[in-house]
Design a protein around this motif. Sequence first.
Motif, PDB file in Angstrom:
ATOM      1  N   PRO A   1      -9.654   9.031  16.260  1.00 19.94           N
ATOM      2  CA  PRO A   1      -9.435   8.948  14.706  1.00 19.94           C
ATOM      3  C   PRO A   1      -9.016   7.691  13.996  1.00 19.94           C
ATOM      4  O   PRO A   1      -8.692   6.675  14.680  1.00 19.94           O
ATOM      5  CB  PRO A   1      -8.103  10.036  14.598  1.00 19.94           C
ATOM      6  CG  PRO A   1      -7.308   9.488  15.989  1.00 19.94           C
ATOM      7  CD  PRO A   1      -8.430   9.377  16.969  1.00 19.94           C
ATOM      8  N   ILE A   2      -9.624   7.463  13.077  1.00 22.54           N
ATOM      9  CA  ILE A   2      -9.339   6.244  12.148  1.00 22.54           C
ATOM     10  C   ILE A   2      -8.225   6.186  11.940  1.00 22.54           C
ATOM     11  O   ILE A   2      -7.348   7.007  11.305  1.00 22.54           O
ATOM     12  CB  ILE A   2     -10.448   6.416  10.896  1.00 22.54           C
ATOM     13  CG1 ILE A   2     -11.860   6.526  11.175  1.00 22.54           C
ATOM     14  CG2 ILE A   2     -10.340   4.838  10.120  1.00 22.54           C
ATOM     15  CD1 ILE A   2     -12.925   6.819  10.201  1.00 22.54           C
ATOM     16  N   PRO A   3      -7.576   4.895  12.094  1.00 14.41           N
ATOM     17  CA  PRO A   3      -6.136   4.760  11.740  1.00 14.41           C
ATOM     18  C   PRO A   3      -5.895   4.734  10.030  1.00 14.41           C
ATOM     19  O   PRO A   3      -6.653   4.706   9.573  1.00 14.41           O
ATOM     20  CB  PRO A   3      -5.948   3.202  12.340  1.00 14.41           C
ATOM     21  CG  PRO A   3      -6.971   2.772  13.247  1.00 14.41           C
ATOM     22  CD  PRO A   3      -8.116   3.698  12.592  1.00 14.41           C
ATOM     23  N   ALA A   4      -4.725   5.182   9.624  1.00 18.28           N
ATOM     24  CA  ALA A   4      -4.477   5.400   8.415  1.00 18.28           C
ATOM     25  C   ALA A   4      -4.888   4.119   7.604  1.00 18.28           C
ATOM     26  O   ALA A   4      -4.448   2.855   7.893  1.00 18.28           O
ATOM     27  CB  ALA A   4      -3.121   5.916   8.095  1.00 18.28           C
TER      28      ALA A   4
ATOM     29  N   PHE B   1      -7.670   3.293   6.699  1.00 21.66           N
ATOM     30  CA  PHE B   1      -9.073   2.671   6.826  1.00 21.66           C
ATOM     31  C   PHE B   1     -10.170   3.507   6.608  1.00 21.66           C
ATOM     32  O   PHE B   1      -9.951   4.991   6.911  1.00 21.66           O
ATOM     33  CB  PHE B   1      -9.387   2.267   8.553  1.00 21.66           C
ATOM     34  CG  PHE B   1      -8.813   0.896   8.750  1.00 21.66           C
ATOM     35  CD1 PHE B   1      -9.337  -0.183   8.604  1.00 21.66           C
ATOM     36  CD2 PHE B   1      -7.568   0.747   9.470  1.00 21.66           C
ATOM     37  CE1 PHE B   1      -8.888  -1.416   8.974  1.00 21.66           C
ATOM     38  CE2 PHE B   1      -7.198  -0.513  10.157  1.00 21.66           C
ATOM     39  CZ  PHE B   1      -7.799  -1.464   9.441  1.00 21.66           C
TER      40      PHE B   1
ATOM     41  N   TYR C   1     -10.501  -2.414  13.788  1.00 22.46           N
ATOM     42  CA  TYR C   1      -9.463  -1.881  12.930  1.00 22.46           C
ATOM     43  C   TYR C   1      -8.062  -2.600  13.024  1.00 22.46           C
ATOM     44  O   TYR C   1      -7.481  -2.969  12.092  1.00 22.46           O
ATOM     45  CB  TYR C   1      -9.082  -0.444  13.194  1.00 22.46           C
ATOM     46  CG  TYR C   1     -10.199   0.586  12.874  1.00 22.46           C
ATOM     47  CD1 TYR C   1     -10.751   0.501  11.631  1.00 22.46           C
ATOM     48  CD2 TYR C   1     -10.602   1.533  13.678  1.00 22.46           C
ATOM     49  CE1 TYR C   1     -11.822   1.192  11.494  1.00 22.46           C
ATOM     50  CE2 TYR C   1     -11.630   2.258  13.521  1.00 22.46           C
ATOM     51  CZ  TYR C   1     -12.137   2.461  12.208  1.00 22.46           C
ATOM     52  OH  TYR C   1     -13.249   3.079  11.974  1.00 22.46           O
TER      53      TYR C   1
END
Lengths: 1033, 453
Positions: free
Chosen positions: A712-715, A717, A772
């Motif tokens: 999952p994309i880090p919050a 981003f 990221y």
Amino acid sequence: MPGKLKAKIVAGRHLPVMDRASDLTDAFVEVKFGNTTFKTDVFPKSLNPQWNSEWFKFEVDDEDLQDEPLQITVLDHDTYSANDAIGKVYIDIDPLLSCEAATVISGWLPIYDTIHGIRGEINVLVKVDLFNDLNRFRQSSCGVKFFCTTSIPRCYRVALVHGFVEELVVNEDPEYQWIDRIRTPRASNEARQRLISLMSGELQRKIGLKVLEMGGNAVVGYLQCFDLEGESGLVVRAIGTACTLDKLSPGTDSKEPVFSEDPPHSLSGPPTPLRTLPSSSPPPFSPSKPCSRQSSSSDTDLSLTPRIGKTSPASSPSPPLSAPFLIPTQKLTEFPIFTLTCFPPGFLVHVGGVVSTRSVKLLDRIHNPDEPETRDAWWEEIRQEIKSHAKALGCHAVVGYSESTSICEEVCILSASGTAAMLNPRFMREGCLDTGGSDHRLSRQPHPGMVGSERGEGEVSSTWLGFEDASPPSCGFVHIPYDEFNMPFPAQLTYCYHCRRQKVPDVLFTTIDLPAEAEVTGKGCLIQARLCRTKKKAQGEVNATSISNLLPFMEYELHTQLMNKLKLRSMNALFGLRIQISVGENMLLGLASATGVYLSALPAPGGIQIAGKTPSDLSYDQHISTMQKRIDDTIAKNKELYNIHPPECIEEVVGSPIPDRQRSSRLFRSTSESSDELSELDLSHGKKDAFVLEIDDTDAVEDIQSLLTDAPIPAGFYSCNTEVMPGIHNWTSGLQMFTSVRVYRLSNANLTNQGLNKIFTDLCENLLKSLYFKLRSMIPCCLCHLNFTVAVPEEELIQVRGHTYLSTPLLLWSGENEEQLQFSMELCGESTISNNQPTAKPSAPSVDYGSFADRCSTWLELLRLKAHTIRRGSVKTISSSERCSPLPEGRSRSLRSTRSLPCGAPVTVVKMTPLSFLPGTRIVKYLGIINMFFIRETTSLREEGGVSGFLHSFIAEVFAMVRAHVAALGGNALVSYSMKECVFMENPNKNQAQCLINVSGDAVIFIRESDQEAIPPLLTSRQTSSTGADGTT
Amino acid sequence: MQIRYAVFTPILCRTQRFNCAINNTRLQMLFTQTVPGAIYLLATVSPRLDRYITLVKAYKMSMELDVFVGNTTIMDMEVYQLWLDGLTVSDAVKVRMDEGALLECEANPEVLTSDTMDQFRTFQMCERLLHSPTKLGSQLLYQIPAQNQIILIERYYEFDSVFAREVLGKKLSKGTKKDLDDISCKTGITLKSCRRQFDNFKRVFKVVEELKGPLVENIQRHFLLSDTLARDYAAIVFFANSRFETGKRKLQYLSFQDFAFCAGQLISYWTIGAMDSMMEDMDVDLEKEFLNELKDLKVLVNDKDMMDQHKILVCAALRGKIKVYKLMEVNFKNLSRALVNLASKLTHTKDVRDLFIDLVEKFIEPCRYDRWTVAEITLFLTHYTNAAHCLGTFRHQMIWDRYMGVIKSSQCSPLLHLSLIKVNYLSPTPSISSVSPPVNILNELNTFLICKL
């Protein structure tokens, strides 16, 4: 006719120490253009020489001006032995040849040596006096403007779009000539750099000639590529879209808002009025209408090919469209192919889907460089194929078109892809009327600004209104262009969720950017499919055949992956799809990236259901149900993450926008109204027994794994590979661009497909993760224009090259007053594997596997709408009855970003971005194209910090040189930047490495939007020039 | 080269097949990392099936190249500090992990290592430019925002005062550089960091050595340092040039900041620039002429009349004001002689070098023995200096003032405050103008006086 080129060498600084005894340098400069050379005096004993030379004047043909670069060589004078070269500067004169671009090149340029890198800087002044040549038979094409940007450049307006232009130049690669055995690496590299510079100059001139022939004055979406074919030579090819552009005067500027210049900007940019437009009324678009009048004249070069395009749109579903289109077909012998990815609203009528073609070829030595027929024929074939695919989709045009190659030893995969589309026939007709005679067109050119536009405005807006009846602008493009009873492939059609009139497919894949008028629910995200397939080592034809056989399966798998991931994110459309297949000695790599969005007009995607093949075992069932649960959870989580809300919530919102109302009204009516709507719902339920996937099948396990292992994309981003992030509208002007390159070596040769897949997926995921992490300080941000490239250069070596672009716009959205940053990033992962093969067999006959491979390769796109893709196993795709909110919540509440980052210091800061615009700023002038090619070689790899150190400094140097050239032209940014080529070779045993990099982009001057508001239009130009002056200091 | 983790799929496949064949046998898998870089997978399939125990070398994948370049060079200042501290990449990764870097952005150790390596490489490539900070602004290779440039330079030239204290007064030569590992052991600063700091000293010294004009300004102009840092460098350059002895055990109690303060005083009183800033002054060297003239001060101790007169004046001024008045009265001649002799000896380079040790031995230690307080010494020196002006026959007023200016302000405050008073009466950074003693000392004085009366 001659032009006069003038150059002045002012000074140098930071020169390297060339004389160990005195720790100083006796530098002088040689200025060379064509065969003429001038020298400055020797400036003794200084590392910061002040030559202040006279003006060196070269009287040359304008043809040479276009082809040749100005060569500046800095040398160290040596009384007793030969003078030592310190380094060189190549200056492309082209931007000076167009009166609208730059007028002078002036500034500090890095002195570059292919062995030592940047060695100091030199301050030069270059000017050109050009005498206009009106000779009909001239060989030059001065004044034709080139843009890398794949949309209409910001400060221009399209008068006419003429169509596709292409050219190809071949030559022997100096690296492979016999002389290379005896000359130094430096001489060889320089010969190569010079040759490529010459070739690209020649290419540009030839394309310019074609454009002039067609009556245009500019090339938009100019894409130039190198094929390093090794022994068989060097190919430089380019494609683009010929246009007639009118410069917007400051007056029209203020009158016609941003929109006429930049459709994508309206998407990204803050203007709130526009946000409400797409759904409401067309009139505000009318200023842009004249932009889109366009012709589709044929490319003369392509006329060799069979003319099969004539009757193409017969199957077009909407009668009002086909009629006007048929009229000009006698002139329209060829399909128009456009390299553009962004269009003025209304230009696109319908989008059919992605069309792509791949062809495997065996390379042959180019015997006669002047007759590059073989390569030409190859590409023509491919373009022809693309056209026929588009026709099969009921479309008459291909947009967002691009071409690429992957070469391994003597095998070469040529690929082309684009999006089949119907373009607005009104625009077409307008254009076609103009195509009556080129003279006519030319005569119209001088007065397009005022008269033409006004006339056009009135007329087109009316046609637009008429056209709107058929399909409103915000959903029109998703309507199917093909006949629903005669579909080219099985597809699930429903009525458009927006207008309820036309049929739409359930999923849409395209290579273009998200059209400005498109209604999007929630936010978009990057979706990637990665695939690795092993193949046996082979040579010649056998090799080519095995590759051809593998290709269709790869495309199929990639497509399945994309589809699954799309469903997992409950989205229903892909934009900016780019599929890259690269070939290595013992494996093929496929990487597909796209931006997934939820188009409000398309039906909500179904979930994914897993079922075991033979549910006899209890534990097995359990396994499957946990799997299913995980998938469902992920989907729910993703819906939350991407803000895709089920319609129930939205319906309660007071004053919800049109599409919503329509939807709700539809709900009320649904029982009473049409029966076919119900049947269509049934149909979608019929999808239930779609995807069959055996759980204990390793393939299926792998599929599910790849579905779920996407980190999952880090919050904070967001990422996408299109120019703007769908669903996010407020950008800051702070942006950052990155390139990231990675090379991996696989140590175990006996890899299975799954093993490789896992590795490859991990590589890509890790690259993203690293990014990221690196950019965590800029949260919240968006990585836009994320672009991966993979290549397989050597045995057991996976090279993941990425160049990463990052823009950091500040955005305020979803009602919270927090500052949010957003980046765009372009990233190329390059992954490469090849085996050392015995020397390639000379002159293997070029065998065409094209048609075979091509047919298969288009499977992927034909499968686009296949919901019932049957696979071993049982992953089911259900079309859920839930519908997503047609309105992104961010949009209604979006606030205009008021804060812009503090204006940069007076020092020339040159921004680089792969986007065609800079958020929060306005491009006021295009200064010309930057297209540079560099080679760097080292024989002291360890001393330079190993491969990483070497490449790191080289990329930094390339950036520095690009920035310096932009600044010398008076610009402060490079837009549409791309690193097209990054070839890296190393020989650690010999402590050597070599790297080639090709970069391109458009040099521009931009001003901040806030500045612009403060300054009246007339002053802007003055300010521009002052900015330019700043740039040179 | 960092070795990457492995992929196990083929093995998983095999075990899966086991699973089919054996059915219901327990599968046990062990991942062991026996050799760094290669991960071995040990698959044990139930005790009965020992023969299936396999040790399979898993695929390893090594990252050959990992590069990340931004148009604007991105630098993490925390990582920069780790780099400056001379940590290796793996140590830096450990530190970052301990600081919780992994919690951000779902990072894993690999990502962290890659990022750290990348940052370290960037710094290493920038290091060349940092050697001549003025170039950093005009170079084209790295686009670094101006405020970051300032931070980069400032941090690069910052040093550990513990280290600086060790090197202070030593010749900045190759020989000293060889001893850096000793210093590194002693101070706990990594050798790499020591080398950087030493090279910085040397670089600044080389550039400024021959330059005319105020030392601090020269350093600021050429190295773009902040005012405080430039002053510290001026002290280092000054000490290195004059080679003052600071390493003796008796001087160990003095910190770098104490000496830096003294250097500031010496520069402002005893150099050519101190007298005539318009002249092409050399701040680096002590004024030879002045040192020669100091001989003339001998008259203060050699002339008996003058000495007595001086004593009377000082005693008159101090009577009742200091606790140690009696002792002072007894020792006045010794103290005066010590100070004046010190001055007259300064013509010899050797004695100049020993200035501090002599001061401590000849003046401070006797005072300490008599339990003087700092305030008392300050008061004494003030009156001692002023009283000389009242001597009718004393003609070397200017020289005297220059000499005593240093002795009075600098020697008194920093040199003494740690040695004399175990209790910290003085604020940690005594200023030149603090002739008036701090309040608490005054209070003490008052109570003393009250008792006395």
